[in-house]
Design a protein around this motif. Structure first.
Motif, PDB file in Angstrom:
ATOM      1  N   PRO A  64       3.891   5.354   9.394  1.00 39.40           N
ATOM      2  CA  PRO A  64       5.339   5.565   9.269  1.00 39.40           C
ATOM      3  C   PRO A  64       6.067   4.447   8.532  1.00 39.40           C
ATOM      4  O   PRO A  64       7.141   4.665   7.970  1.00 39.40           O
ATOM      5  CB  PRO A  64       5.810   5.652  10.728  1.00 39.40           C
ATOM      6  CG  PRO A  64       4.580   5.904  11.543  1.00 39.40           C
ATOM      7  CD  PRO A  64       3.471   5.248  10.798  1.00 39.40           C
ATOM      8  N   ASP A  65       5.482   3.242   8.533  1.00 38.45           N
ATOM      9  CA  ASP A  65       6.141   2.086   7.938  1.00 38.45           C
ATOM     10  C   ASP A  65       5.653   1.773   6.530  1.00 38.45           C
ATOM     11  O   ASP A  65       6.091   0.786   5.922  1.00 38.45           O
ATOM     12  CB  ASP A  65       5.928   0.850   8.824  1.00 38.45           C
ATOM     13  CG  ASP A  65       6.600   0.981  10.177  1.00 38.45           C
ATOM     14  OD1 ASP A  65       7.748   1.455  10.216  1.00 38.45           O
ATOM     15  OD2 ASP A  65       5.976   0.620  11.188  1.00 38.45           O
ATOM     16  N   LEU A  66       4.766   2.600   5.980  1.00 37.72           N
ATOM     17  CA  LEU A  66       4.209   2.296   4.665  1.00 37.72           C
ATOM     18  C   LEU A  66       5.266   2.224   3.565  1.00 37.72           C
ATOM     19  O   LEU A  66       5.153   1.377   2.670  1.00 37.72           O
ATOM     20  CB  LEU A  66       3.116   3.302   4.299  1.00 37.72           C
ATOM     21  CG  LEU A  66       1.724   2.943   4.824  1.00 37.72           C
ATOM     22  CD1 LEU A  66       0.745   4.069   4.556  1.00 37.72           C
ATOM     23  CD2 LEU A  66       1.214   1.650   4.191  1.00 37.72           C
ATOM     24  N   PRO A  67       6.314   3.066   3.566  1.00 35.04           N
ATOM     25  CA  PRO A  67       7.327   2.889   2.512  1.00 35.04           C
ATOM     26  C   PRO A  67       7.909   1.487   2.502  1.00 35.04           C
ATOM     27  O   PRO A  67       8.034   0.860   1.436  1.00 35.04           O
ATOM     28  CB  PRO A  67       8.379   3.952   2.865  1.00 35.04           C
ATOM     29  CG  PRO A  67       7.599   5.019   3.564  1.00 35.04           C
ATOM     30  CD  PRO A  67       6.570   4.274   4.369  1.00 35.04           C
ATOM     31  N   ARG A 116       5.422  -4.720  -3.423  1.00 40.30           N
ATOM     32  CA  ARG A 116       5.818  -4.649  -4.837  1.00 40.30           C
ATOM     33  C   ARG A 116       6.869  -5.708  -5.157  1.00 40.30           C
ATOM     34  O   ARG A 116       6.862  -6.302  -6.234  1.00 40.30           O
ATOM     35  CB  ARG A 116       6.337  -3.253  -5.167  1.00 40.30           C
ATOM     36  CG  ARG A 116       5.264  -2.174  -5.108  1.00 40.30           C
ATOM     37  CD  ARG A 116       5.843  -0.812  -5.371  1.00 40.30           C
ATOM     38  NE  ARG A 116       5.749  -0.454  -6.776  1.00 40.30           N
ATOM     39  CZ  ARG A 116       6.414   0.556  -7.325  1.00 40.30           C
ATOM     40  NH1 ARG A 116       7.247   1.274  -6.593  1.00 40.30           N
ATOM     41  NH2 ARG A 116       6.263   0.840  -8.600  1.00 40.30           N
ATOM     42  N   GLN A 117       7.777  -5.939  -4.214  1.00 37.33           N
ATOM     43  CA  GLN A 117       8.790  -6.970  -4.414  1.00 37.33           C
ATOM     44  C   GLN A 117       8.146  -8.353  -4.561  1.00 37.33           C
ATOM     45  O   GLN A 117       8.664  -9.228  -5.261  1.00 37.33           O
ATOM     46  CB  GLN A 117       9.777  -6.968  -3.241  1.00 37.33           C
ATOM     47  CG  GLN A 117      10.949  -7.938  -3.395  1.00 37.33           C
ATOM     48  CD  GLN A 117      11.874  -7.589  -4.539  1.00 37.33           C
ATOM     49  OE1 GLN A 117      12.074  -6.417  -4.855  1.00 37.33           O
ATOM     50  NE2 GLN A 117      12.434  -8.609  -5.187  1.00 37.33           N
ATOM     51  N   PRO A 130       4.520  11.548   6.153  1.00 38.30           N
ATOM     52  CA  PRO A 130       5.463  10.770   5.342  1.00 38.30           C
ATOM     53  C   PRO A 130       5.005  10.461   3.920  1.00 38.30           C
ATOM     54  O   PRO A 130       5.586   9.586   3.276  1.00 38.30           O
ATOM     55  CB  PRO A 130       5.575   9.478   6.138  1.00 38.30           C
ATOM     56  CG  PRO A 130       4.189   9.273   6.662  1.00 38.30           C
ATOM     57  CD  PRO A 130       3.667  10.666   6.971  1.00 38.30           C
ATOM     58  N   LEU A 131       3.956  11.148   3.402  1.00 36.33           N
ATOM     59  CA  LEU A 131       3.496  10.846   2.049  1.00 36.33           C
ATOM     60  C   LEU A 131       4.630  10.988   1.030  1.00 36.33           C
ATOM     61  O   LEU A 131       4.689  10.227   0.063  1.00 36.33           O
ATOM     62  CB  LEU A 131       2.324  11.756   1.673  1.00 36.33           C
ATOM     63  CG  LEU A 131       1.724  11.549   0.277  1.00 36.33           C
ATOM     64  CD1 LEU A 131       1.202  10.123   0.105  1.00 36.33           C
ATOM     65  CD2 LEU A 131       0.619  12.564   0.008  1.00 36.33           C
ATOM     66  N   ASP A 132       5.533  11.940   1.249  1.00 35.13           N
ATOM     67  CA  ASP A 132       6.628  12.130   0.306  1.00 35.13           C
ATOM     68  C   ASP A 132       7.507  10.881   0.202  1.00 35.13           C
ATOM     69  O   ASP A 132       8.087  10.599  -0.855  1.00 35.13           O
ATOM     70  CB  ASP A 132       7.460  13.350   0.685  1.00 35.13           C
ATOM     71  CG  ASP A 132       8.016  13.300   2.105  1.00 35.13           C
ATOM     72  OD1 ASP A 132       7.522  12.486   2.917  1.00 35.13           O
ATOM     73  OD2 ASP A 132       8.943  14.073   2.412  1.00 35.13           O
ATOM     74  N   ARG A 133       7.594  10.105   1.295  1.00 35.47           N
ATOM     75  CA  ARG A 133       8.379   8.868   1.263  1.00 35.47           C
ATOM     76  C   ARG A 133       7.558   7.681   0.772  1.00 35.47           C
ATOM     77  O   ARG A 133       8.115   6.661   0.347  1.00 35.47           O
ATOM     78  CB  ARG A 133       8.923   8.556   2.664  1.00 35.47           C
ATOM     79  CG  ARG A 133       9.900   9.600   3.187  1.00 35.47           C
ATOM     80  CD  ARG A 133      10.551   9.159   4.499  1.00 35.47           C
ATOM     81  NE  ARG A 133       9.598   9.037   5.592  1.00 35.47           N
ATOM     82  CZ  ARG A 133       9.173   7.883   6.105  1.00 35.47           C
ATOM     83  NH1 ARG A 133       9.611   6.725   5.625  1.00 35.47           N
ATOM     84  NH2 ARG A 133       8.312   7.865   7.108  1.00 35.47           N
ATOM     85  N   ILE A 134       6.237   7.805   0.824  1.00 33.51           N
ATOM     86  CA  ILE A 134       5.340   6.731   0.391  1.00 33.51           C
ATOM     87  C   ILE A 134       5.166   6.731  -1.128  1.00 33.51           C
ATOM     88  O   ILE A 134       5.140   5.673  -1.774  1.00 33.51           O
ATOM     89  CB  ILE A 134       3.970   6.881   1.086  1.00 33.51           C
ATOM     90  CG1 ILE A 134       4.103   6.666   2.595  1.00 33.51           C
ATOM     91  CG2 ILE A 134       2.940   5.933   0.494  1.00 33.51           C
ATOM     92  CD1 ILE A 134       2.864   7.044   3.384  1.00 33.51           C
ATOM     93  N   LEU A 135       5.076   7.906  -1.722  1.00 36.52           N
ATOM     94  CA  LEU A 135       4.743   8.042  -3.143  1.00 36.52           C
ATOM     95  C   LEU A 135       5.663   7.259  -4.083  1.00 36.52           C
ATOM     96  O   LEU A 135       5.180   6.685  -5.065  1.00 36.52           O
ATOM     97  CB  LEU A 135       4.715   9.518  -3.529  1.00 36.52           C
ATOM     98  CG  LEU A 135       3.472  10.286  -3.076  1.00 36.52           C
ATOM     99  CD1 LEU A 135       3.705  11.793  -3.155  1.00 36.52           C
ATOM    100  CD2 LEU A 135       2.268   9.895  -3.925  1.00 36.52           C
ATOM    101  N   PRO A 136       6.970   7.179  -3.841  1.00 36.06           N
ATOM    102  CA  PRO A 136       7.812   6.408  -4.767  1.00 36.06           C
ATOM    103  C   PRO A 136       7.476   4.921  -4.847  1.00 36.06           C
ATOM    104  O   PRO A 136       7.923   4.241  -5.776  1.00 36.06           O
ATOM    105  CB  PRO A 136       9.226   6.625  -4.204  1.00 36.06           C
ATOM    106  CG  PRO A 136       9.158   7.914  -3.476  1.00 36.06           C
ATOM    107  CD  PRO A 136       7.783   7.920  -2.862  1.00 36.06           C
ATOM    108  N   HIS A 137       6.683   4.418  -3.897  1.00 32.28           N
ATOM    109  CA  HIS A 137       6.359   2.995  -3.850  1.00 32.28           C
ATOM    110  C   HIS A 137       4.925   2.715  -4.302  1.00 32.28           C
ATOM    111  O   HIS A 137       4.421   1.608  -4.101  1.00 32.28           O
ATOM    112  CB  HIS A 137       6.565   2.470  -2.429  1.00 32.28           C
ATOM    113  CG  HIS A 137       7.942   2.723  -1.890  1.00 32.28           C
ATOM    114  ND1 HIS A 137       9.048   2.003  -2.297  1.00 32.28           N
ATOM    115  CD2 HIS A 137       8.393   3.649  -1.003  1.00 32.28           C
ATOM    116  CE1 HIS A 137      10.120   2.462  -1.671  1.00 32.28           C
ATOM    117  NE2 HIS A 137       9.748   3.448  -0.882  1.00 32.28           N
TER     118      HIS A 137
END
Length: 322
Positions: free
Chosen positions: A156-159, A166-167, A185-192
């Motif tokens: 759940p905390d991967l994003p 990345r920062q 939550p992959l949909d929230r992870i993919l942008p990162h």
């Protein structure tokens, strides 16, 4: 290659002792009370930290392990194996309560395998462990985290974790396992993520799509900015370096008899990231990935068949010095 950082890649997550048992027929039930005669049982390492970390080290990359072991005898097996291959183990630490992750790998005569797996201490990795150790990611060009769907405390905390990595100036890659988990939550992870290339089975389960291009489009629709792909087994792979771009990567024939497919997907990822870190375009990196996977299946366990960069690049048909 950029040599300003201490590491090319930090491998995070699943770190396992594999107990190899072969041959075990997988097409019929074993049943109770039976004695199976096998070849000598071997103990080696498995999981993405060992599999991809050792593969990348063999290909000339500077790698580090970031995971938990237990306070048990199995931990020494993992540490010794990684250190022998030149993988930095400073961030491979014992967990006070968790056990070292272990797997019994049952291998049939064709090289197909099934697993009896104890996830163990890596399952206990959490956000605090990553955010308290961002210095190791700041010292690396890339990180590969796997297998995220088997680490419920982390998922759940991967994003947030990936954004922080990345920062810190480190690129990110992720690998799944088993069914691949769900689209949330992959949909929230993919942008990162800078790189995400799951297997076909994982990707189909995640997206509900079967066509590889549609799978990649579904990932891209979630805001994935980087290199996407789907590993297609005997059909090769499909990579997408940018929206609307698709590259077919053919299978590289194994340089020997196929004896064990354990770790082939991790080896593919290791070859892909090595190619990208060496500055190769996606197509060449994909060919190096296919060749690394092809080498893997010629040895028992996930690392015995791996070769150095020059040998693997030749197998991939890449020009000398690439």
């Amino acid at each position: 290659m950029n040599t300003n950082k201490a590491f090319d890649c930090v491998l995070c997550g699943s770190c396992v002792v594999d107990i190899l048992v072969r041959p075990v027929p997988l097409d019929v039930p074993i049943g109770g009370g039976k004695l199976l005669e096998t070849q000598p049982i071997e103990v080696t390492t498995g999981g993405i930290v060992s599999n991809a970390g050792i593969a990348m080290a063999r290909l000339g990359m500077q790698t580090a392990a970031f995971s938990y072991t237990g306070n048990d005898d199995w931990a020494a097996v993992i540490r010794a194996s990684l250190e022998k291959e030149g993988v930095d183990t400073q961030w491979l630490v014992p967990h006070p309560t968790g056990a070292t992750s272990t797997t019994a790998v049952l291998i049939d005569p064709s090289g197909e395998r099934s697993f009896a797996h104890c996830v163990g201490a890596p399952r206990l990795m959490d956000k605090a462990h990553f955010l308290n150790n961002l210095d190791v990611f700041a010292a690396s060009r890339m990180t590969l985290i796997g297998y995220y769907s088997l680490m419920p405390r982390l998922e759940p905390d991967l994003p947030e974790i990936l954004a922080a990595i990345r920062q810190a100036g480190c690129k990110t890659a992720l690998d799944a396992a088993g069914s691949g988990g769900a689209m949330q939550p992959l949909d929230r992870i993919l942008p990162h993520l800078d790189v995400y290339v799951p297997s076909r089975a994982e990707a189909e389960h995640q997206t509900g799509e079967q066509n590889p291009r549609r799978i990649i489009d579904a990932f891209r629709a979630c805001g994935a900015p980087g290199l996407l792909g789907v590993k297609l087994g005997s059909e090769g792979a499909l990579l997408s370096p940018a929206a609307g771009q698709y590259i077919d990567i053919s299978v590289v024939p194994a340089p020997g008899a196929v004896v064990d497919t354990t770790g082939a997907g991790d080896a593919y990822y290791a070859g892909l990231l090595t190619g990208l870190l060496r500055g190769m375009p996606a197509e060449q990196a994909g060919r190096l990935a296919a060749a690394t996977g092809a080498c893997c299946v010629t040895g028992y366990g996930a690392t015995a068949g791996l070769r150095d960069f020059a040998q693997t690049a030749r197998l991939a048909g890449l020009e000398p010095g690439v």
